[in-house]
Structure formats: C-alpha cells, structure tokens
Design a protein around this motif. Structure first.
Motif, PDB file in Angstrom:
ATOM      1  N   LEU A  12       0.846  -1.192   0.000  1.00  0.00           N
ATOM      2  CA  LEU A  12       0.000   0.000   0.000  1.00  0.00           C
ATOM      3  C   LEU A  12       0.883   1.243   0.000  1.00  0.00           C
ATOM      4  O   LEU A  12       1.871   1.308   0.723  1.00  0.00           O
ATOM      5  N   GLY A  13       0.542   2.203  -0.813  1.00  0.00           N
ATOM      6  CA  GLY A  13       1.232   3.483  -0.809  1.00  0.00           C
ATOM      7  C   GLY A  13       0.323   4.546  -0.221  1.00  0.00           C
ATOM      8  O   GLY A  13      -0.876   4.575  -0.515  1.00  0.00           O
ATOM      9  N   ILE A  14       0.880   5.390   0.648  1.00  0.00           N
ATOM     10  CA  ILE A  14       0.125   6.485   1.252  1.00  0.00           C
ATOM     11  C   ILE A  14       0.923   7.763   1.052  1.00  0.00           C
ATOM     12  O   ILE A  14       2.104   7.823   1.378  1.00  0.00           O
ATOM     13  N   ASP A  15       0.274   8.784   0.509  1.00  0.00           N
ATOM     14  CA  ASP A  15       0.954  10.067   0.308  1.00  0.00           C
ATOM     15  C   ASP A  15      -0.076  11.188   0.315  1.00  0.00           C
ATOM     16  O   ASP A  15      -1.240  10.967   0.018  1.00  0.00           O
ATOM     17  N   GLU A  16       0.390  12.362   0.662  1.00  0.00           N
ATOM     18  CA  GLU A  16      -0.499  13.511   0.649  1.00  0.00           C
ATOM     19  C   GLU A  16      -0.302  14.292  -0.646  1.00  0.00           C
ATOM     20  O   GLU A  16       0.759  14.230  -1.260  1.00  0.00           O
ATOM     21  N   ILE A  17      -1.356  14.993  -1.027  1.00  0.00           N
ATOM     22  CA  ILE A  17      -1.305  15.816  -2.230  1.00  0.00           C
ATOM     23  C   ILE A  17      -2.084  17.097  -1.949  1.00  0.00           C
ATOM     24  O   ILE A  17      -3.100  17.081  -1.265  1.00  0.00           O
ATOM     25  N   ARG A  18      -1.572  18.177  -2.470  1.00  0.00           N
ATOM     26  CA  ARG A  18      -2.270  19.450  -2.307  1.00  0.00           C
ATOM     27  C   ARG A  18      -3.093  19.711  -3.562  1.00  0.00           C
ATOM     28  O   ARG A  18      -2.575  19.703  -4.660  1.00  0.00           O
ATOM     29  N   ARG A  19      -4.361  19.956  -3.365  1.00  0.00           N
ATOM     30  CA  ARG A  19      -5.278  20.186  -4.481  1.00  0.00           C
ATOM     31  C   ARG A  19      -5.718  21.649  -4.458  1.00  0.00           C
ATOM     32  O   ARG A  19      -6.750  21.971  -3.903  1.00  0.00           O
ATOM     33  N   VAL A  80      -2.294  -6.476   4.051  1.00  0.00           N
ATOM     34  CA  VAL A  80      -1.254  -5.475   3.780  1.00  0.00           C
ATOM     35  C   VAL A  80       0.047  -5.890   4.464  1.00  0.00           C
ATOM     36  O   VAL A  80       0.112  -5.988   5.685  1.00  0.00           O
ATOM     37  N   GLN A  81       1.082  -6.141   3.655  1.00  0.00           N
ATOM     38  CA  GLN A  81       2.381  -6.549   4.185  1.00  0.00           C
ATOM     39  C   GLN A  81       3.366  -5.390   4.238  1.00  0.00           C
ATOM     40  O   GLN A  81       4.247  -5.369   5.100  1.00  0.00           O
ATOM     41  N   TYR A  82       3.243  -4.433   3.292  1.00  0.00           N
ATOM     42  CA  TYR A  82       4.170  -3.312   3.197  1.00  0.00           C
ATOM     43  C   TYR A  82       3.382  -2.021   2.995  1.00  0.00           C
ATOM     44  O   TYR A  82       2.377  -2.017   2.281  1.00  0.00           O
ATOM     45  N   VAL A  83       3.870  -0.951   3.597  1.00  0.00           N
ATOM     46  CA  VAL A  83       3.286   0.365   3.379  1.00  0.00           C
ATOM     47  C   VAL A  83       4.419   1.320   3.037  1.00  0.00           C
ATOM     48  O   VAL A  83       5.369   1.477   3.815  1.00  0.00           O
ATOM     49  N   ALA A  84       4.336   1.933   1.866  1.00  0.00           N
ATOM     50  CA  ALA A  84       5.346   2.888   1.422  1.00  0.00           C
ATOM     51  C   ALA A  84       4.849   4.304   1.681  1.00  0.00           C
ATOM     52  O   ALA A  84       3.714   4.641   1.330  1.00  0.00           O
ATOM     53  N   VAL A  85       5.689   5.102   2.312  1.00  0.00           N
ATOM     54  CA  VAL A  85       5.363   6.490   2.629  1.00  0.00           C
ATOM     55  C   VAL A  85       6.583   7.358   2.337  1.00  0.00           C
ATOM     56  O   VAL A  85       7.675   6.850   2.109  1.00  0.00           O
ATOM     57  N   ASP A  86       6.390   8.678   2.398  1.00  0.00           N
ATOM     58  CA  ASP A  86       7.547   9.561   2.304  1.00  0.00           C
ATOM     59  C   ASP A  86       8.249   9.584   3.662  1.00  0.00           C
ATOM     60  O   ASP A  86       7.844   8.881   4.588  1.00  0.00           O
ATOM     61  N   GLN A 101       1.092  -5.209  11.568  1.00  0.00           N
ATOM     62  CA  GLN A 101       1.886  -6.281  10.964  1.00  0.00           C
ATOM     63  C   GLN A 101       2.675  -5.798   9.755  1.00  0.00           C
ATOM     64  O   GLN A 101       3.605  -6.468   9.313  1.00  0.00           O
ATOM     65  N   ALA A 102       2.336  -4.653   9.204  1.00  0.00           N
ATOM     66  CA  ALA A 102       2.944  -4.175   7.959  1.00  0.00           C
ATOM     67  C   ALA A 102       4.344  -3.618   8.206  1.00  0.00           C
ATOM     68  O   ALA A 102       4.611  -2.984   9.223  1.00  0.00           O
ATOM     69  N   THR A 103       5.218  -3.857   7.234  1.00  0.00           N
ATOM     70  CA  THR A 103       6.557  -3.293   7.251  1.00  0.00           C
ATOM     71  C   THR A 103       6.494  -1.909   6.621  1.00  0.00           C
ATOM     72  O   THR A 103       5.986  -1.750   5.512  1.00  0.00           O
ATOM     73  N   LEU A 104       6.989  -0.932   7.330  1.00  0.00           N
ATOM     74  CA  LEU A 104       6.987   0.453   6.858  1.00  0.00           C
ATOM     75  C   LEU A 104       8.249   0.691   6.038  1.00  0.00           C
ATOM     76  O   LEU A 104       9.357   0.398   6.495  1.00  0.00           O
ATOM     77  N   VAL A 105       8.084   1.194   4.814  1.00  0.00           N
ATOM     78  CA  VAL A 105       9.229   1.482   3.944  1.00  0.00           C
ATOM     79  C   VAL A 105       9.110   2.893   3.387  1.00  0.00           C
ATOM     80  O   VAL A 105       8.015   3.435   3.270  1.00  0.00           O
ATOM     81  N   VAL A 106      10.262   3.481   3.058  1.00  0.00           N
ATOM     82  CA  VAL A 106      10.282   4.805   2.437  1.00  0.00           C
ATOM     83  C   VAL A 106      10.230   4.602   0.933  1.00  0.00           C
ATOM     84  O   VAL A 106      11.016   3.831   0.373  1.00  0.00           O
ATOM     85  N   ASP A 107       9.293   5.295   0.275  1.00  0.00           N
ATOM     86  CA  ASP A 107       9.184   5.093  -1.166  1.00  0.00           C
ATOM     87  C   ASP A 107      10.409   5.639  -1.895  1.00  0.00           C
ATOM     88  O   ASP A 107      11.078   6.557  -1.439  1.00  0.00           O
ATOM     89  N   HIS A 108      10.716   5.030  -3.018  1.00  0.00           N
ATOM     90  CA  HIS A 108      11.923   5.326  -3.790  1.00  0.00           C
ATOM     91  C   HIS A 108      11.991   6.793  -4.225  1.00  0.00           C
ATOM     92  O   HIS A 108      13.042   7.407  -4.164  1.00  0.00           O
ATOM     93  N   PHE A 109      10.890   7.339  -4.676  1.00  0.00           N
ATOM     94  CA  PHE A 109      10.891   8.726  -5.155  1.00  0.00           C
ATOM     95  C   PHE A 109      11.359   9.684  -4.067  1.00  0.00           C
ATOM     96  O   PHE A 109      12.218  10.518  -4.287  1.00  0.00           O
ATOM     97  N   HIS A 110      10.797   9.570  -2.878  1.00  0.00           N
ATOM     98  CA  HIS A 110      11.154  10.497  -1.816  1.00  0.00           C
ATOM     99  C   HIS A 110      12.570  10.262  -1.302  1.00  0.00           C
ATOM    100  O   HIS A 110      13.237  11.183  -0.882  1.00  0.00           O
ATOM    101  N   TRP A 111      13.015   9.026  -1.330  1.00  0.00           N
ATOM    102  CA  TRP A 111      14.376   8.736  -0.889  1.00  0.00           C
ATOM    103  C   TRP A 111      15.381   9.359  -1.839  1.00  0.00           C
ATOM    104  O   TRP A 111      16.361   9.948  -1.426  1.00  0.00           O
TER     105      TRP A 111
END
Length: 124
Positions: A12-19, A80-86, A101-111
């Motif tokens: 699962l990917g979670i990110d904020e966006i300004r509209r 859900v096994q993985y959650v990618a965030v900034d 239970q999910a492993t928290l990871v930093v998404d590639h773009f933000h890294w």
C-alpha cells in the motif's frame, strides 16, 4: 468513482497531495485568519497490483489515514504486508495503530529526491 471496499493489497502506498490553494476566513471574534477549506488530501494506492488509486480523503493527518484504513475490513487490513510512505512521520502512527503487521518502507521517489546532508554549505 472509487470502490467503497477495494480488493486487498500486499503493498500500500500512502501520500499527501495538495489540491489547489487553501481558502482563509477571518475569525470574527479574534480577527485571526483560519483555514476555511483544507486543500490537502491523503491518497491510498495499490503498489502491488492493478487497482491504482484505492481511496482519497480530505486532510493531511494521521487521523484522516486512520479513519480510511479502519473502514477497511479486517481481512483487507491483514493482507497489507508493506506500506510505502515519504520520510515525514505524519502517517507512521496511523500505520502502527491500524496495520501493525505491515513493514513500513520509504518510497523510492522520496528517498532519491531528499537533499544529501553533504550538499549543505561548508560540508566536506
């Protein structure tokens, strides 16, 4: 239109966006300007399949993420096994509370776009 209950996802990917821009109004009692419309939204995306955008909620808070995640059934949350965030910590507490239970990871773009500490003036 987004489905009320998307299919389960492994990543699962979670990110904020300004509209757009926020709208402000003055408080009549204090004269202090307050946000009338918050243009920040939180998006939830399927990173492991083909569903794309799973949901979007107004706000940019852990509570907004908690509410959306808690609305999914237990089987969905358990999948859900993985959650990618900034690298910000806004969503970390939501993930730990609702998807422990999910492993928290930093998404590639933000890294990759984070400035290096060595790029600071005066660094070797």
């Amino acid at each position: 239109m987004l489905p009320a209950q998307p299919e389960p996802v492994q990543a699962l990917g979670i990110d904020e966006i300004r509209r757009g821009r926020p709208r402000w109004i003055p408080d009549e009692g204090t004269g202090i300007w307050q946000t009338a419309v918050d243009r920040w939204h939180v998006g939830f995306v399927d990173l492991s399949g083909k569903q794309g955008l799973l949901g979007q909620v107004e706000g940019r808070t852990a509570q907004a993420a908690i509410v959306w995640l808690a609305d999914r059934d237990q089987a969905w949350r358990d999948a859900v096994q993985y959650v990618a965030v900034d690298m910000r910590t806004i969503f970390k507490s939501a993930i730990r509370r609702v998807l422990p239970q999910a492993t928290l990871v930093v998404d590639h773009f933000h890294w990759r776009t984070r400035p290096s500490p060595r790029s600071a003036v005066g660094s070797p």
